[in-house]
Design a protein around this motif. Sequence first.
Motif: not given
Length: 307
Positions: A1-11
């Motif tokens: 399971m990938a780590n869903i970071t805030a940076a990914l969400v923002k992108e």
Amino acid sequence: MANITAALVKELRDKTGAGMMDCKAALGEVDGDVEAAIDWLRKKGLAKAAKKAGRVAAEGLIGIAVAGTKGVLVEVNSETDFVARNEQFQDLVRSVAQVSLSTDGDVEAVKAAAYPGGATVADAISSAVATIGENMNLRRAAKLEVSAGAIGAYVHGSVGEGLGKIGVLVALESTGKADELAALGRQIAMHVAAANPQALDAAGVDADVIARERGVLAEKAAASGKPANVVEKIVESGLKTFFKEVTLVEQAFIHDPSKTVAQAVKESEGKVGAPIKIAGFVRFGLGEGVEKQESDFAAEVAAAAGV
């Protein structure tokens, strides 16, 4: 399971305009794959479309040069926008564009071309790096040429003659009046700068892009419970709309949205005095596809302090 970071969400949010929680859910469904998450959101009707270009990240300038029936675009990157305002850097980019007219537009060919003063373009850039004290490079170049006709050119965000943040060339093939062709070419180039078409016509759209769009449309239509024959009609209709959005000749002309670019060109043939064909176009937006590292100054200070 990938780590869903805030940076990914923002992108993902920046690329789709979808809500933060929807973006987080989409990323969770596709194990953190941003492109797959874009499709997931679109299938759910939560995003209009994938924004392919991404945000402009690199600094520098786009240089443009036209001579008769040929024109070139070059992108020379620098580390900071401050350098892009430097007269020496601007002269460098302008000269590189002029030199590129004598090449086939290939980046390596441009780098090896003779630069005013006896050195090569690559040498001139290296010298500028040493003098200005900031890394810079010739990232890309392109050339358009017609045997008869004109090259339309436009620079957006201009900081000087032939220099700016977006550069566009449009090649028009015609035996008509050169001045009228050049004026029309400039209008179309302005349209390309604003509308950013992916291809000249439907035949020029990448097959993978079409397949992806078809898949999104099909799954979205099928989810409504409609029969297969109806789904296929919906998909074909959706593709026609898609081509109107992404192909130059089918886009609504920004100077007169009541007609397409193709119709505007056809109507101009009377003034030009001969048939006109759009042979091609090139659009460079500064820093497209280049991610500039963003720093969190407060975090850097905290890290340096050992907090």
